[in-house]
Design a protein around this motif. Structure first.
Motif, short mmCIF file in Angstrom:
data_model
loop_
_atom_site.label_atom_id
_atom_site.label_comp_id
_atom_site.label_asym_id
_atom_site.label_seq_id
_atom_site.Cartn_x
_atom_site.Cartn_y
_atom_site.Cartn_z
N SER A 97 9.85 70.66 -56.45
CA SER A 97 10.73 71.11 -55.39
C SER A 97 12.15 70.80 -55.76
O SER A 97 12.44 69.73 -56.27
N ASP A 101 13.64 71.69 -48.36
CA ASP A 101 12.26 71.72 -47.88
C ASP A 101 12.04 72.92 -46.96
O ASP A 101 12.84 73.87 -46.96
N SER A 162 8.21 68.81 -47.71
CA SER A 162 8.61 69.49 -48.94
C SER A 162 7.57 70.54 -49.32
O SER A 162 6.39 70.44 -48.99
#
Lengths: 308, 139, 613, 142, 395
Positions: A97, A101, A162
């Motif tokens: 990631s 998010d 996330s």
């Protein structure tokens, strides 16, 4: 900033990949729609031709427009879509990631509508203004259900926000396999139908009513980028749904086939909805989302909280 | 410009201007998009806004009220932009040439690049005409 | 230990206010500016230059009179104080030119008085001085409302003072109750700590809470705010309801939930619910306003909801988010008020129906307003998003540990809050569209950009929006909020989500630059008239945008609510006025709007309490 | 038979009549027009098909065509205006709302002034930049 | 309290295949008023017709409108025949009715398609037009043309129908019946479509009568008016058919009325084709001369009653040729039916009367302007232009 972010952003799964796939899927959409209507449809690379053709056309800026805003709006929207696709795609393909998010993604997607409204409305065209008003009403209509849909995987993964975390939480069971997951997934498809302004929710750009609404005054390269970012949504939104509910892609062996099938399934469902419905009125859309889709999504959320 | 013209030839977005015709050409133009003729095969798409148009399909005799508007429309189209005159009316005035309410000289209003005569021209005829345009672009 | 330094913040503006009564306008301005800059510099000095350790630790400043500690400062009051000074300076810069000529004199006298009162509230550690300054700040609100020149100004002033005065009385009662509950130990506010357990402590909690809600504009005591925004001068609307009152009210709220009371989970839930309701009701009302100031006024209410939600949730992330949102809100809301004020000063109207297409005439003001609108709607990378994001996270964290039923309850509050930000976006799109976009009416053709001082002020606020959005952790959180939380004994927040604004902005700019390069290479620009299917772009073909949400307004189920709201059925003040005519008459007799009487009431109240207890 | 009743009811308000199969063309004086139209439209329930204005040597005539749908009969009251320079007659739009457009068109073409018409503006040549502000009929003279 | 805004629709708007202009006054998105401005299609048909002989007139009136391109000629020849009460042969009567009914089918199918297009349902558009193609094929079989058939003559018709091809045409009619039943079913079942059409743009019975609406527009509002049954000329007196009348006056009823009418039309066509297989005889009575007088002809076009009025003076030209197309009466009903409904609904309501502006705006005589027709060598011009493009592109 790490150098691989640039790769994610510009090549895979960002600009180049999403752009190309978007243009191809746009052709698939036109082709399948044409088959629905007993037609042959355009050649396979039609959208590429359209895009490059638009790059060479004149850009007309109305005398009443705020030129800088008018020109930059499509590019901002485009950059935003690239960014979001890169974020989603990176989480999906690499399990990494970056940037933000789920909440960030949700708010970034709002920026697209903002740009449509600002870009369209600054021309002073009356149709664009109506289109802008409809765009924002449609955003209101689908946003409530969309928030609920996004909350379901968050709740089910134990309040992980996330993107890669939600994906990781599906290792022991896809969310789509549960009751709450499947309901939220279905509502999610309806929501992205509205987010992408496809029929029956193509209200903001209803061609036969308000002449393409906010995009009416655009021509040349800015229009090309509007079209491109719209086509890229064909990638972004289905990927987001697959990520949140369907465990992402497993790109090894048969997994590739599965990945393509998953993606095509969502796309084809969307095309079918698109081709078997007339455009609804804006108040019907509001009613539909607020009185039917939202309660349904709420049920999904309740189920998710209860662990179903 | 060759490469660009090829792209343009493969992606023609048409805008339909009806300048006081008898409606038949308009219907036949729409007919072109429908299953039997399906112009989308050539990448041709009907658009609603003049800003998106590459080709204006003009039909009718341009009466005095609509003539100036057609001129305005043509100026508002982003160039490069071609004009195709559909039917006998833009070419010669058909049976309306004796009327008191038509524009005298269509050439002054809008430069027509290609005529497709007929009253109305058959869809096959129109496709042939448009293919000619495509050929010119491709050449 | 006496520290003249703290006293400066009350004394200097108060003296300036006093002196200003006898000076010509120009000198008043100068004096104001000097004193405000001086105070701001003192605060900057504390935080950034000398980093006065004693002050930052909070054990430095205290003013003691007669053995009672009147003023003292800790981290929370310190950063609140800092933002009061910042906003005071910026709004003062804005008001240097263009204040309504006939109200100018009173404005420059009232301005320092307000600052003094607000500083006093923040610095007070003694219950009585707190109440006195609190009442004083409400009183300046009343006076500012009287300066307004609309037809409804007097009525609004009375309404404001009634709600303020009423809640002041409740505050006094609440404090007294706490004093009793604590065994009459001390008047010092910092010594207060009441666990909310039995009925009396609940009562005390809500009595004090009502004061905070009324000041900040929380539901259901918010009704004075939209009226005030419409009727007062725009500078005072930006100064008090948009910024300083928020700081005071939320400061009080933060005090209440952290130190004054020890609250239970149920109270957290109630606060969060109130927050969510505030968000959604106010924003739904805001959507359908036709007056720009009223629209902003309702948003000033709805944003309070987020702060209540965050601070009320009891989670450190959300608490920090709530405090951060308080700062952010003051910045972008005063920005929005001030840009609207610029438009109003140039065009002479704030009715959205009469405006349109001003982005070409006032590009700088438009950009500032756009930044403000995007911030308030929570669009990355501006500051509003960061604080909202923190609040959402914290609320989710709170939900995580709760039982399923509560979980659902909290989630619904969260959903309403998130949806509220979509609604905020919607109403600000309407706001921007009606004022800056769309077709411009003929009569606004010659409008000029506003004067430099005004756009410098709004520009400073817009820059703050961006900085606080991008460097949220590095600047405001680390410098101001974390120390305050540590000082209050809360644990420091740990983010569960992921948001890297600078990285996102950088990547965004790369793509944007790429797109612009393609555009510049391929562009071939031609200006042209608007295309309306061959019709000339006449002036009448214009969509104002005020009617964007008529569909929502006319939706079955919502129509009745809106109609009732138009008739002020949900306005506690109006309902009170209507339903209990007799009481109301008495009430109004008691409050004829005379300042002296009002001060008298406060004094009598305090005396009565002193005698009784 | 409705037509017999009609002619009996109207009496001497009906002038010269030409009778053909299912068609009655009859002259009506301008001041009687409202009575006749009122009877035809409201009492007999006829539908106004249209009206025709024609320029003749003796003046301008306006012929209304009312269709009696139940029998397929046409009743055509005819008004003749001798004054070609300034033709003027009563408007029937107050009785038959559907006559608004056709009367506007006739006014535009022949310069007929319809007395009591609610909206006296040209039908076809509004927004027309080139047509002179004269009834189209007069352009022959110039 | 809210502002009233104006929205221009037209002259060039995707909703209008023809140039037309409406100024729609809205409050938010609710229509308050509509101001119509027609005349963009005005070509002066009535004026031109008065310079042509009777036979040439028929060619001309065919070009009033491309969709009802046989209704106008039928009404026109009725008017000519009405002057002298000319009879036509039986076989000619059947052919006239056959062509007229086929035109109704093609026109209504066309409207279904466009209505679908206007509400964003392109699939319906494509399907309806797909089923319309065989009808055009039938026209080619009968007259040799897809549109502008050139079939009508004073005293009969121009071309005969080949009996050998009748079974082929019957099959097409069966197919159309089939598909129409499907379309009606879709309209009844699809909730989204119903919600979009039902109760939208209501034209009340009172308004329909007062505004003298005709055709399906009137019949959907409960006004039972149909020239075919009121004045059964041609073969209509000899064939059996119903006239569907529905009470509500909304777009949905207009939709259903048209669908039912198509089914009735196929019935008539079948009966005509059966008769044509058996009835023999001439198809044209030669008419040498039309005497002075007034003639009035009408015909139920797909959109309603077409009205032609002829005044002759014994020469071979009419001295007055008045044309009134159905849309001329139907378009004014917009104001009555659009007030107070959302913009999106108003636009489909505009389309729902199946307006035909070309028909509406023919018109009158006058003027002897110096003629400057477009006497241009077509081929030469075309080549020149093509050459221009070519050189432009090569540079």
């Amino acid at each position: 900033m790490r150098p691989e972010y640039l790769f994610y952003l510009l090549v895979f799964p960002g600009l180049l990949f999403t752009g190309t796939l978007g243009l191809v899927v746009g052709c698939v959409d036109r082709k399948v729609s044409a088959r629905f209507q007993f037609r042959v449809g355009p050649p396979f690379l039609q959208n590429f031709n359209d895009f490059f053709k638009l790059l060479g056309k004149e850009t007309i800026i109305t005398k009443e427009a705020v030129a800088s805003l008018f020109i930059s709006a499509p590019f901002i929207a485009f950059s935003m879509i690239v960014l979001v696709s890169a974020m989603i795609g990176t989480a999906m393909f690499f399990g990494v990631s970056f940037g933000g998010d789920v909440i960030v993604v949700m708010y970034l997607l709002m920026l697209y509508s903002v740009m449509v409204i600002l870009g369209g409305a600054c021309t002073g065209n009356v149709y664009s203004s109506i289109g802008a008003g409809r765009e924002i009403k449609l955003l209101l209509a689908d946003e409530l259900a969309f928030i609920l849909v996004l909350l379901v995987p968050i709740v089910k993964s134990g309040y992980v926000l996330s993107l890669d975390g939600i994906l990781a939480a599906q290792q022991d069971g896809l969310f789509i396999g549960s009751a709450s997951g499947i309901i939220a997934f279905i509502v999610g498809i309806l929501c992205i139908q509205a987010k992408m302004t496809l029929t029956p929710f193509d209200i903001p750009e209803a061609e036969t009513e308000i002449v393409d609404g906010p995009f009416m005054e655009y021509s040349g390269p800015p229009l090309a980028f509007w079209k491109l970012s719209h086509l890229m949504m064909w990638v972004t939104f289905p990927f987001l749904l697959i990520l949140l509910f369907w465990g992402g892609f497993n790109l090894s062996g048969l997994g590739i086939l599965w990945a393509i099938l998953k993606y095509l399934l969502i796309v084809v469902v969307m095309i079918i909805i698109k081709n078997t419905n007339p455009r609804v009125r804006i108040d019907t859309a509001l009613n539909f989302f607020w009185k039917y889709a939202t309660p349904l999504a709420l049920i999904a959320l309740i189920l998710a909280v209860l662990g179903a | 410009m060759g490469w660009y013209n090829k792209r343009l030839a493969k992606s023609i977005w048409v805008f339909h201007v009806s300048a006081s015709p008898c409606n038949n050409c308009d219907i036949e133009i729409l007919d072109l998009l429908t299953p039997r003729y399906d112009l989308e095969r050539f990448g041709i798409k009907l658009v609603g806004s003049i800003r998106h148009a590459d080709v204006l399909l003009v039909s009718g005799i341009f009466n005095q009220k609509v003539g100036p508007r057609v001129q305005q429309i043509y100026q508002q189209a982003p160039k490069p932009c071609f004009v195709v005159g559909i039917g006998t009316c833009p070419a010669s005035g058909c049976c309306f040439k004796d009327s008191y309410n038509i524009s005298k000289n269509i050439k002054d209003i809008i430069p027509i690049n290609l005529y497709i005569p007929g009253c109305p021209p058959k869809p096959e005829n129109m496709i042939a005409g448009i293919v000619k345009l495509v050929e010119v672009l491709n050449a | 230990m006496n520290s003249p330094f703290i006293l400066l913040f009350v004394a200097v503006p108060a003296i300036v206010a006093l002196v200003n009564l006898f000076l010509p306008v120009l000198l008043r301005k100068l004096l104001n500016l000097l004193s405000s800059l001086f105070l701001l510099y003192s605060m900057i000095d504390v935080f950034f230059i000398s980093k006065s350790a004693e002050l930052l630790r909070g054990d430095f400043g205290a003013i003691t009179i007669w053995g009672q500690e009147i003023f003292s400062v800790d981290q929370m009051s310190l950063f609140t104080l800092f933002f009061i000074q910042i906003l005071a300076v910026i709004i003062l810069i804005y008001s240097l030119k263009g204040v309504q000529a006939d109200a100018q004199k009173s404005f420059y006298a009232l301005f320092p008085l307000t600052i003094a009162a607000c500083n006093g509230v923040i610095l007070s550690d003694h219950a009585i001085s707190f109440v006195v300054f609190w009442g004083l700040s409400g009183m300046t609100l009343f006076l500012f409302a009287l300066l307004g020149r609309t037809k409804e100004s007097p009525a609004t002033a009375v309404k404001t003072i009634l709600i303020m005065g009423g809640t002041d009385a409740l505050l006094v009662m609440g404090l007294a109750l706490m004093w009793v509950l604590q065994g009459q130990a001390s008047w010092a506010l910092s010594a207060l700590n009441t666990p909310v357990t039995d009925g009396l402590s609940w009562l005390a909690f809500f009595l004090v809470l009502s004061a905070a809600f009324a000041k900040a504009g929380g539901f259901p005591l918010h009704t004075w705010l939209p009226d005030f925004s419409r009727d007062a001068q725009v500078e005072s609307a930006a100064l008090l309801p948009a910024s300083l009152d928020k700081l005071l009210g939320i400061y009080l709220l933060a005090r209440i939930v952290t130190t004054w009371f020890t609250i239970s989970f149920i109270l957290n839930l109630i606060l969060m619910t109130l927050g969510a309701i505030t968000v959604i009701t106010a924003v739904m009302m805001a959507m359908n306003q036709h007056n720009g100031r009223r629209l902003l006024g309702y948003h000033a209410v709805s944003q309070v909801g987020y702060m209540i939600l965050g601070i009320g949730s009891g989670n450190p992330v959300a608490f920090a988010g709530g405090l951060f949102h308080m700062i952010n809100n003051t910045i972008y809301k005063s920005n929005l008020f001030l840009t609207l004020g610029s438009v109003e000063k140039q065009t002479g109207t704030n009715e959205l129906d009469d405006l349109g297409g001003l982005a070409r005439n006032m590009p700088i003001t438009f950009i500032m307003a756009l930044v403000g609108a995007l911030s308030i709607s929570g669009i990355p990378p501006f500051n509003g998003f960061f604080s909202k994001w923190m609040i959402y996270q914290g609320v989710l964290e709170t939900a995580k540990t709760a039982a399923p039923g509560y979980q659902l309850w909290i989630l619904v509050c969260l959903i309403l809050a998130i949806f509220g930000s979509a609604l905020t976006l919607a109403s600000f799109m309407k706001f921007l569209h009606a004022i800056y976009l769309g077709k411009r009416p003929e009569k606004l053709k010659d409008i000029k950009e506003t004067s430099a001082n005004q756009w410098i002020a709004t520009g400073a606020l817009a820059v703050l929006c961006l900085i606080f959005g991008l460097a949220a952790v590095a600047v405001p959180l680390k410098i101001f909020i974390y120390p305050a939380m540590a000082n209050a004994g809360l644990e420091l927040p740990a983010f569960s989500g992921l948001y890297q604004p600078i990285l996102l902005l950088a990547l965004f700019l790369i793509i944007f630059a790429l797109g612009m390069i393609i555009y510049v290479i391929t562009k071939n620009v031609r200006p042209d008239e608007i295309y309306l299917g061959g019709m000339a772009p006449l002036e009448k073909f214009r969509i104002v945008g005020t009617a964007f949400y008529n569909e929502i307004r006319n939706m079955r189920g919502l129509k009745g609510v809106y109609d009732a709201a138009d008739k002020q059925a949900f306005d506690a003040y109006a309902v009170g006025e209507k339903s209990s005519l007799a009481l109301s008459r008495l009430f109004q007799k008691a409050h004829p709007g005379l300042l002296q009487l009002y001060v008298l009431f406060i004094v009598i109240g305090v005396v009565v309490f002193l005698i009784v207890l | 038979m409705p037509e017999n009743e009609f002619f009996a009811a109207m009496g001497d308000k009906i002038g010269k009549t030409i009778e053909k199969k299912l068609r009655y063309y009859f002259e009506v004086k301008n001041e009687d027009l409202h009575d006749v139209v009122n009877y035809i439209f409201n009492t007999m329930g006829c539908r106004l098909s249209t009206a025709t204005a024609t320029e003749l040597y003796g003046g301008i005539e306006v012929l209304y065509h009312f269709s009696h749908d139940a029998t397929g009969t046409y009743y055509c009251p005819r008004i003749i205006m001798k004054d070609k320079k300034k033709p003027q007659m009563k408007s029937i739009t107050p009785i038959v709302r559907g006559a608004e457009w056709i009367e506007r068109e006739m006014a535009e073409m022949f310069g007929i002034d319809f007395d009591g018409h609610p909206r006296k503006e040209p039908l076809l040549t509004r927004n027309n930049p080139t047509v002179e502000k004269l009834p189209l009929r007069l352009r022959r003279i110039s | 309290m809210s502002m009233v805004n104006n929205i221009p629709v037209g002259p060039f708007h995707p909703l209008l295949e023809e140039a037309e202009y409406f100024n729609i006054v809205v409050d938010g998105e609710t229509v308050v008023d509509i101001d119509m401005d027609i005349g963009w299609m005005h070509r002066g048909h009535e004026f031109i017709s008065e310079q042509k002989s009777f036979t040439q007139s028929i060619y001309l009136v065919e070009r009033i409108c491309g969709i009802c391109s046989t209704s106008h000629p039928i009404a026109c020849v009725h008017a000519f025949e009405d002057v002298d009460n000319i009879e036509i042969p039986e076989r000619a009567a059947y052919i006239r009715s056959l062509v007229g009914e086929l035109e109704r089918i093609h026109s209504h199918l066309l409207w279904f398609g466009l209505a679908g297009h206007f509400i964003g349902y392109d699939t319906v558009w494509m399907w309806a037009w797909k089923y319309r193609e065989p009808i055009l094929q039938m026209f080619e079989i009968i007259s040799g043309n897809r549109n502008h058939y050139g079939m009508m003559r004073i005293g009969g018709v121009a071309k005969d129908v080949d009996p050998a091809r009748i079974p082929e045409m019957m099959k097409i009619l069966d197919m159309v019946d089939d598909k129409m039943n499907m379309i009606i079913k879709v309209a009844k079942d699809d909730p989204v479509l119903r919600s979009r059409l039902k109760g939208v743009g209501v034209l009340t019975h009172k308004d329909a009568v007062e505004l003298c609406a005709v055709g399906p527009t009137a019949r959907a509002s409960g006004v039972n008016t149909d020239v075919r049954q009121d004045e059964p000329n041609d073969a209509y007196g000899w064939v059996k058919f119903d006239v569907p009348v529905l009470p509500n006056g909304d777009v949905y009823d207009k939709f259903v009325v048209r669908a039912l009418e198509i089914i009735e039309s196929t019935k008539i066509c079948r009966q005509c084709l059966e008769k044509l297989a058996t009835v023999k005889g001439p198809i044209l009575n030669n008419v040498k001369h039309i005497s002075a007088g007034e003639g009035l002809g009408r015909y139920e076009a797909p959109r309603g009653e077409v009205f032609h009025f002829i005044k002759t003076d014994g020469t071979n030209r009419p001295i007055r040729h008045k044309v009134r197309a159905p849309s001329f009466n139907n378009i004014p009903t917009y104001v009555a039916s659009c007030k107070g409904i959302p913009l999106a609904d108003a636009l489909i309501t505009l389309a729902s009367v199946d307006p035909c502006y070309c028909c509406t705006e023919r018109s009158l005589k006058v003027v002897d302007i110096n003629r400057d027709p477009f006497q241009i060598d077509l081929l030469k011009l075309s080549r020149e232009k093509t050459q221009q493009i070519r050189s432009k592109i090569h540079e």
